[in-house]
Design an enzyme around this catalytic site. Structure first.
Site, PDB file in Angstrom:
ATOM      1  N   HIS A 101      -9.369   3.860  -0.962  1.00 50.31           N
ATOM      2  CA  HIS A 101      -7.981   3.389  -0.857  1.00 50.31           C
ATOM      3  C   HIS A 101      -7.651   2.447  -2.011  1.00 50.31           C
ATOM      4  O   HIS A 101      -7.551   1.239  -1.835  1.00 50.31           O
ATOM      5  CB  HIS A 101      -7.786   2.710   0.508  1.00 50.31           C
ATOM      6  N   CYS A 136       0.819  -1.216   0.000  1.00 50.88           N
ATOM      7  CA  CYS A 136       0.000   0.000   0.000  1.00 50.88           C
ATOM      8  C   CYS A 136       0.847   1.257   0.000  1.00 50.88           C
ATOM      9  O   CYS A 136       0.319   2.359  -0.092  1.00 50.88           O
ATOM     10  CB  CYS A 136      -0.935  -0.003   1.209  1.00 50.88           C
TER      11      CYS A 136
END
Lengths: 390, 349, 131
Positions: free
Chosen positions: A337, A88
């Protein structure tokens, strides 16, 4: 080493973009950033693409070349393009690569993009793909999902510091409040603490509304030498610090399970590089993949004492224009996200804030902004500090 | 050469389902069923347990009881009718998990409910001939009974493991002799790829269980010249609570003799583990010098009878690993929905 | 998970085999060839853990990937083994009984399988000690 500035920035809409492919959204972000900088494709001499898991999400690797191709930078121009991966934190790292390339003199105009297309596979597939950011052999095999891993951080944070579910929920509520004023946000809805606490439990104590969503989206910025920034724009945003740190891949091997040492180290390096302290920072975009992650982040980056992040969040100290504006964009929770895009999107938000273009979510008198992007459960952390003053 | 038991260990999953709970689903009369089967509850495996994990758990209890150097084990044989694989041995998993690999032999056995006792006999032969130092014989099952079949009330999960050796000084019990009685009697079977076994109903009784158990037992008594009263305890294969009681009566054993080993009312039928579990429960309470008579039965059909004499050595290893009684204690009761989930009867697609 | 990848780590998975550094005295699970503390000064030997320890932190997972869907709700924990190494493991007891600080011991369980026709993966999970 040359000083570096951002002269163009663009984030696509984040959300479930059913009609758009990965190629579509990267081109949209890239073209947007190029237009924002007032340059053309011929000016770009280096490209970095942050992407976590094209292989799992869309069965496509070799994204550097693919994206150069679809951006019109491959055939004829043959611009070098590199895909960067750190789970991420891929986006934050792509930005850092572009900064390093320009700072070193290897590049004069670099584009850093981040992109993820997560909705082309089902929820189970997403859970499995994200679990690959942890230790597959020794965490994933036991059924440790990402919410499960962060839930174990939360559970211990609660036991050690008395952090409560309400305090966790307050993070989500505040981020939705900010996200309502962000046109690109996936969720522009108001949330209450009660709604969070009554939402279904994913991994105790994390409810579904403690978790950032599954999203599609892309973002891009144009990075140039600071000395040349005014050629492109009247409002360059200067990179004051770019720092990165690593920690153990598995949560269980950490020095302290409730402290992300990589965040602490990257934060310290960034403050040192910029000659600043947490008090100087006007806003911070932190990696709130889960509500507990924001609480850990504001502690680990020095904005609050360890263990005080929960009460501070509930007390409103992290709200827009409060003690420190945390996630004025709405964070990962409300904005969405798309894992590889997040780190670049945070930088785009910093640019908008420091240019004074953030509208209703504008941080008053913003001079220094920080972004904090985490890979896995804290095995990689990338911290950048930006300013509108050189 | 003297052969016997160096150690033994049992394992029973913690979950149970009561006869009433199963009867409720099918509209059966629990009192009649309990009275008929003399099984009041049965063990149920956890979602992540199978015959291999049960075999390993029992085997580890056996080796840990005496602190065995597992590299001495020269053969691992696991008897089960629910081996996780149709092709690929359970016994290699056990051998690796107890640290017996690689200087050894292994194979899986199947003979309905007596595959475990068959494994014991093979180990007796191997240690008795001096081919190997120690043999590990296991009976373990996660038994299957089709929904609303009589077997559903009894088919349970559990296992027992025995380390068989030939050094008299380390034997906790000597196996004085063994005898088997085998015919081709199809009273119970499961065809390839079928989930549940089929059976011949009442045909499993007289021509199956009773003929073979009594013939096997009588054969051994005759071979050894012993009588039921020469034994302190007796164990007979226990598919339900009624059969072993009747077999004992037919052979002249008393209810007191079979009492410690008769675990089926609270456990159900652990198939390949059944008779071995009864012997383990009896060894748990037996004193030096006690003699135990045991007869395992496997449908298809055959029986293995054993005459066991407990040595002084047994007292050294009490309390090191759980007894059968301890494994039976403190169960977690499941409702039928959870039971169906644990038994893999819910199809996730 | 693929067969060779699993099989390669079988000793660690079945029998809790890890490493002990004779230089710094630290224990590691699973096996590491290089001591992260001493690096090239380290002297690593294989070590079989006793399989006892206590829960450092835990959670009960309700939503998971298809692979673990038949286990929900399941308890997951970080366990500190008595020798000092930590690991992530399922706790096979009733989830509501699992709590920070409780003592646990290792058990042998199925970790998963490659569908209905693929290989079954076995290994170590933990269970609460009887109170």
């Amino acid at each position: 080493m040359r000083e570096v500035a951002i002269v163009g920035a663009k984030t696509t809409e984040f959300g479930e973009l059913w009609e758009k492919s990965l190629r579509d959204i990267v081109v949209e972000a890239g073209v947007g950033a190029i237009e924002d900088a007032g340059i053309s494709g011929e000016d770009i001499d280096m490209m970095y693409v942050g992407n976590m898991s094209g292989g799992k999400f869309i069965e496509q690797e070799h994204l550097g070349a693919l994206i150069a191709d679809y951006s019109g930078l491959a055939k004829g121009l043959n611009v070098p393009s590199t895909r960067v991966e750190a789970a991420c934190a891929s986006g934050g790292l792509a930005l850092r690569q572009a900064i390093q390339a320009v700072a070193s003199g290897y590049s004069n105009v670099a584009i850093a993009a981040g992109a993820e297309k997560m909705t082309d596979i089902d929820g189970s597939g997403v859970t499995d793909a994200l679990a690959a950011a942890a230790d597959r052999e020794w965490e994933g095999i036991q059924g440790a999902t990402f919410p499960g891993i962060y839930a174990m951080i939360a559970k211990l944070h609660m036991a050690q510091y008395g952090t409560t579910s309400e305090q966790l929920a307050a993070v989500a509520v505040k981020n939705h409040e900010n996200g309502m004023n962000n046109p690109i946000a996936q969720f522009k809805s108001k949330l209450t603490i009660e709604q969070v606490l009554k939402s279904i439990m994913v991994s105790d104590p994390l409810h579904i509304l403690d978790c950032s969503p599954v999203s599609d989206g892309a973002a891009a910025v144009i990075v140039v030498p600071a000395d040349e920034a005014h050629k492109y724009t009247d409002t360059p945003i200067y990179i004051k610090a770019s720092a990165q740190a690593s920690d153990t891949i598995a949560l269980h091997d950490r020095r302290d399970i409730t402290t992300l040492d990589a965040s602490v180290a990257a934060g310290k390096r960034a403050y040192e590089m910029a000659g600043l302290t947490p008090k100087d920072i006007n806003f911070v975009e932190v990696h709130d993949c889960f509500t507990i992650a924001e609480i850990c982040a504001i502690e680990d980056l020095g904005f609050f004492e360890k263990g005080k992040g929960g009460p501070a969040s509930l007390a409103g100290e992290t709200a827009l224009n409060a003690k420190i504006s945390v996630n004025p964009s709405g964070g990962l929770k409300s904005t969405g996200h798309p894992v590889g895009a997040t780190g670049v999107k945070q930088a785009v938000e910093a640019v908008h804030q420091l240019r004074g273009e953030a509208g209703k979510r504008q941080v008053n008198g913003a001079k220094y902004g920080m972004t904090h992007n985490v890979g896995g459960s804290g095995a990689t952390a990338v911290v950048h500090i930006f300013s509108n003053e050189r | 050469m003297t052969v016997g038991i160096v150690s033994y260990g049992a394992y029973i999953p913690r979950y149970r389902i009561k006869t009433e709970e199963i009867a409720k689903v099918w509209g059966g009369d629990a009192e009649i069923l309990k009275n008929g089967l003399k099984v009041f509850e049965k063990s149920v495996p956890d979602v992540d347990e199978d015959a291999a994990t049960i075999a390993v758990s029992a085997a580890r209890n056996a080796v840990n009881r005496v602190g065995l150097d597992t590299q001495r084990i020269g053969a691992v044989y696991t008897g089960s009718e629910s081996h996780p694989y149709a092709v690929k041995p359970t016994s290699t998993i056990v051998a690796e998990a107890v640290g017996a690999s690689p200087d050894m032999t292994a194979a899986d056995f199947e003979f309905a409910c007596k595959a475990g006792s068959a494994a014991v006999q093979v180990c007796m032969g191997l240690v008795g001939s001096g081919m190997i130092d120690l043999g590990l014989a296991i009976g373990a099952d996660v038994s299957q009974g089709a929904p609303n079949d009589a077997l559903e009330y009894t088919a349970a999960a559990g296992g027992a493991a025995y380390v068989i050796g030939n050094k008299e000084s380390e034997l906790i019990a000597i196996i004085e002799d063994t005898y088997s009685f085998t015919t081709d009697t199809p009273d119970f079977w499961r065809r390839e790829s079928q989930h549940y076994p089929s059976h011949g109903g009442r045909f499993t009784g007289d021509p199956g269980y009773f003929r073979h158990v009594t013939s096997g037992a009588k054969g051994l008594l005759k071979k050894m010249g012993t009588k039921p009263e020469d034994y302190d305890y007796a164990v007979f294969h226990q598919p339900n609570g009624k059969f072993p009681e009747r077999a004992a009566q037919m052979l002249g054993f008393t209810k007191e003799q079979i009492k410690p080993g008769l675990v089926v009312p609270r456990l159900g039928n652990t198939y390949s583990g059944s008779c071995l579990m009864g012997i383990a429960a009896t060894l748990d309470i037996a004193k030096p010098g006690d003699r135990i008579f045991a007869t395992a039965y496997g449908s298809g059909a055959g029986s293995d009878a054993f005459s066991i004499r407990v040595t002084d050595k047994i007292e050294e290893f009490r309390g090191k690993v759980p007894t059968v009684e301890e494994l039976l204690a403190d169960p977690i009761y499941l409702d039928y929905g959870k039971y169906a989930h644990h038994k893999g009867k819910i199809n996730f697609g | 998970m693929t067969v060779p990848r699993f099989w390669r780590e079988q000793q660690s998975r079945y029998n809790l085999v890890g490493s002990h550094c004779k230089t710094c005295g630290n224990y590691y699970y699973p096996i590491r060839n290089l001591c992260p503390e001493c690096r090239r000064d380290g002297d690593m030997e294989q070590y079989k853990f006793k399989g006892t320890g206590k829960i450092v932190t835990c959670t009960v997972t309700h939503t998971t990937s298809d692979e673990f869907n038949d286990l929900v709700p399941y308890a997951l924990a970080i366990v500190e083994l008595d020798e000092g190494a930590k690991l992530t493991t399922q706790i096979v007891d009733e989830p509501e009984k699992v709590a920070i600080g409780k003592r646990v011991h290792s058990v042998f369980r199925k970790l998963g399988s490659d569908g209905d026709s693929g290989i079954i993966y076995y290994g170590t999970k933990f269970e609460l000690d009887k109170e």
